[in-house]
Motif scaffolding. Structure first.
Motif, mmCIF file in Angstrom:
data_model
loop_
_atom_site.group_PDB
_atom_site.id
_atom_site.type_symbol
_atom_site.label_atom_id
_atom_site.label_comp_id
_atom_site.label_asym_id
_atom_site.label_seq_id
_atom_site.Cartn_x
_atom_site.Cartn_y
_atom_site.Cartn_z
ATOM 1 N N LYS A 221 -4.685 -13.288 -7.454
ATOM 2 C CA LYS A 221 -4.206 -12.002 -7.970
ATOM 3 C C LYS A 221 -4.374 -11.900 -9.486
ATOM 4 N N THR A 400 0.761 3.014 -9.305
ATOM 5 C CA THR A 400 -0.143 1.861 -9.376
ATOM 6 C C THR A 400 -1.156 1.981 -8.245
ATOM 7 N N ASP A 402 -4.434 0.083 -6.558
ATOM 8 C CA ASP A 402 -5.332 -1.067 -6.452
ATOM 9 C C ASP A 402 -6.623 -0.615 -5.791
ATOM 10 N N GLU A 404 -10.220 -1.821 -4.186
ATOM 11 C CA GLU A 404 -10.907 -2.965 -3.599
ATOM 12 C C GLU A 404 -12.411 -2.807 -3.771
ATOM 13 N N THR A 415 -10.425 -7.054 -7.021
ATOM 14 C CA THR A 415 -9.395 -6.019 -7.109
ATOM 15 C C THR A 415 -9.326 -5.477 -8.534
ATOM 16 N N ARG A 417 -7.241 -2.511 -10.980
ATOM 17 C CA ARG A 417 -5.939 -1.825 -10.967
ATOM 18 C C ARG A 417 -5.889 -0.736 -12.036
ATOM 19 N N GLN A 419 -3.082 2.222 -13.603
ATOM 20 C CA GLN A 419 -1.652 2.561 -13.636
ATOM 21 C C GLN A 419 -1.422 3.770 -14.528
#
Length: 709
Positions: A221, A400, A402, A404, A415, A417, A419
């Motif tokens: 992660k 948020t 994510d 892929e 991943t 991200r 926000q």
């Protein structure tokens, strides 16, 4: 003469004038102008062999004031001591009793935290005796500071040079500043890279694009990209990738308002938002507390007492604030329950109220015409903070997303991200938001509406090099915060601490941050080597706790002083015998001696601050800071130079003085005014302004190259 009036003694004439409005003709008001007695300046004045008995003397400069007070006391039915409601105020009251010696005139003590009609009436209905616990706590602090200062300073004179000083709390603050500078010097930057991708929804115009950061690879992660090669390999692996929305998380989060001000938070926020120094903030707050004339209202106390550790607010003030919020903003902005804040901060003194306006109805705009500019700015800050503290929470929608990335060259799933945080209800932020010590974060654009498995189109992918940053130097705000967190000093000491380390040339303030001088580093090292306990943050905080116990629980102050002095005296004796003489650092300027033209002038420090001297011919002149800016209107076209006053403050004036008398407190800038071509100057609040008042140009300081926005 028939005695008919009661004598009320306060510290200042301004406070006396405001108080006089509420007391009427039955009282005579006099000001002591601060302390009337103190330890002598010519010697330590503490008998260490006789339970540290202080040898107080009446201050010579107050002889006329004391004579006036004694005369007034003889002709009064009683004496009411109405000095400030803290340890220092209690001690001043006690010293007044001892100095006036009005044997046949009874005295009583009254305490109030705001100079308003109700507060004064209540205080005068409930007079009390002097509180010896508070007096002894102040007395112990004064004696400790005297024992340290009057022993360490002569040691530094002997081993380094005359004119230096050291103090019990001042030296700890110096250590904190120097230790941070050494952290910065020792810091080794570490390279790292980030990868950012710009996406848009399939079949949607690129105008609605958004950016996301690569955060993970495979099951990990968290991903660390150490160099450009690693970043390039990842980008190459992502070239054939297919992108789709993974998890979408939406949360509504409240943001609570800050508590009303205490002394330390007022000093911090006044620096962040107004660029006021701690000393300037406290001087202005004193004026607001003691009272200012407001036209038909006459002299009025505008805020509660400004030296306090407590966030407590009187219920009457809370009720008045809530009524104002309801009337001004409506039900949505008023929380159902009264907002309560945590009690006193660590190591707090007596439970006072927070710093707040004496009347919320006295809106800043309504009294602006009666206040000086800086008085108004500080009052507005205090007023807004108090009102905001009782307003409803702000609400934010935090999203948020994510993303892929599959079908890569290696088969690894990545991943990204994105926000965003959007305000859905301003709450207290409609009026006030707390300042930050660091630079404001960049605003993130609002994210488009996305759901899980939405396909995304990659518009571009970028890598960027970064380096870890050293810890920042302290500002006025962050140093006060640090002192408070460690329990070093008390509200009344923060401003003098910050002033004295600069006056002694131990620390310079550059662009709003504290940087130690070579002399400051030398003094810190000597003190740490010879007196490790005295300038240890933990040890100093323990001493503050002991002084609190004297004030609150009646601990024996003599034992507190003795426990400190015995080991300190041993270290002092060892330092006198073992410490070798250390030459003070001498700085070489870039300026050539104008007399012999053989050497660069040396920068030295004398009794009245810095001066410049030639090592060859002993030519001497006052210290000059070259600005490279020509003096406007000077017939000789001389440069504007900076000089130090005897109090250690910098001013700027024409180098051709006294032929051309031009001077200013602001720093001149080489960039001409873009509006009129005149002289620009940088002021303490980081404002760049044209010195020609008719022009009126002003802007915010942008960077170190004198660029302005």
């Amino acid at each position: 003469m028939v005695k008919s009036k009661k004598l009320v003694i306060v510290e200042s004439p301004a406070k006396a004038r405001t108080l006089g409005r509420f007391l009427g003709s039955g009282y005579t008001l006099k000001a002591s102008l601060g302390h009337i007695r103190d330890l002598p300046k010519s010697k330590i004045g503490v008998d260490v062999d006789n339970d540290f008995t202080p040898q107080y003397i009446n201050m010579r400069v107050k002889s006329a004031v004391l004579k006036e007070l004694r005369e007034a006391a003889k002709n009064s039915t009683s004496i009411i001591l109405a000095t400030d409601p803290d340890r220092e105020g209690e001690a001043i009251a006690w010293h007044l009793v001892e100095a006036i010696k009005a044997v046949n005139t009874p005295y009583r003590r009254v305490v109030f935290h705001e100079i308003t009609k109700d507060a004064i009436e209540q205080a005068f209905k409930s007079p009390r005796d002097l509180n010896m616990n508070l007096i002894n706590a102040q007395q112990a602090r004064r004696i400790l500071d005297r024992l340290v200062g009057y022993n360490l300073s002569p040691l530094l004179w002997q081993k380094v040079r005359r004119g230096l000083s050291a103090g019990r709390v001042q030296s700890v603050a110096l250590r904190i500043i120097v230790d941070r500078e050494r952290e910065i010097d020792a810091f080794v930057p570490v390279e790292y890279w980030t990868i950012e991708a710009e996406f848009t929804k399939e079949a949607v115009k690129a105008a609605s694009s958004f950016k996301a950061i690569l955060i993970g690879a495979g099951e990990k992660k968290k991903i660390t990209i150490s160099d450009q090669r690693a970043a390039g390999d990842l980008i190459a692996d992502l070239k054939p990738a297919v992108f789709a929305v993974g998890k979408v998380t939406t949360k509504t989060a409240p943001r609570e308002p800050a508590a009303p001000f205490i002394t330390s938070t007022l000093q911090q926020e006044a620096w962040r938002k107004l660029r006021f120094s701690a000393k300037q903030t406290m001087a202005l707050a004193q004026q607001l507390y003691e009272g200012l004339p407001l036209g038909p209202e006459d002299s009025t106390g505008l805020i509660t007492y400004m030296r306090t550790d407590s966030t407590h607010v009187a219920q009457s003030a809370i009720s008045e604030t809530r009524d104002y919020i309801l009337d001004k903003y409506g039900h949505d902005y008023l929380p159902q329950k009264t907002r309560q804040f945590a009690g006193k901060v660590k190591g707090a003194q007596e439970a006072h109220e927070a710093i707040r306006p004496t009347s919320i109805k006295r809106e800043p705009g309504k009294i602006k015409q009666y206040l000086e500019s800086n008085q108004f700015k500080l009052y507005q800050l205090i007023w807004q903070r108090m009102v905001a503290s009782q307003m409803a929470s702000a609400k934010f929608e935090n999203i948020t997303i994510d993303i892929e990335a599959g079908k890569t060259h290696s088969g690894t799933k990545y991943t990204f991200r994105a926000q965003s945080s959007d305000s859905v209800f301003p709450g207290f932020m409609a009026l006030y938001t707390e300042g930050k010590d660091e630079d404001e974060e960049q605003k993130v654009p609002k994210l488009p509406k996305l759901v899980e498995k939405d396909p995304l189109k990659l518009l571009r992918i970028l890598d960027e090099q970064h380096f870890t940053q050293p810890p920042p130097r302290y500002t006025e705000a962050t140093l006060v915060k640090m002192l408070e967190q460690h329990g070093i000093g008390r509200p009344s000491t923060y401003a003098p601490i910050l002033s004295v380390v600069q006056q002694r040339d131990y620390v310079e303030k550059q662009r709003g941050v504290f940087k130690p001088t070579e002399l400051g580093i030398l003094i810190r090292d000597i003190l740490v080597q010879q007196f490790p306990e005295v300038i240890d943050t933990g040890f100093t905080a323990q001493m503050e706790n002991k002084l609190d116990k004297v004030a609150e629980d009646g601990y024996d102050w003599v034992n507190v002083v003795r426990d400190f002095y015995i080991p300190f005296a041993k270290d002092l004796l060892a330092a006198r015998e073992q410490l070798e003489k250390v030459p003070p650092p001498i700085e070489t300027s870039e300026e050539e001696c104008p007399q012999c033209k053989q050497d660069k002038l040396l920068i030295k420090v004398g009794r009245y601050g810095k001066y410049m001297e030639c090592p060859s011919c002993q030519f001497r002149q006052s210290f000059r800071i070259h600005t490279g800016v020509l003096c406007p209107g000077c017939p000789e076209q001389a440069e504007i130079i900076g000089r130090y006053t005897k109090k250690g403050k910098i001013f700027y004036g024409c180098a051709a003085f006294p032929k051309h008398k031009f001077a200013m407190n602001a720093k001149p800038l080489p960039t001409p005014c873009p509006q009129c071509g005149g002289l620009l100057a940088e002021y303490r609040d980081d404002q760049v302004k044209c010195t020609d008042a008719k022009c009126g140009y002003k802007a915010k300081k942008k960077d170190d190259n004198n660029a302005v926005t």
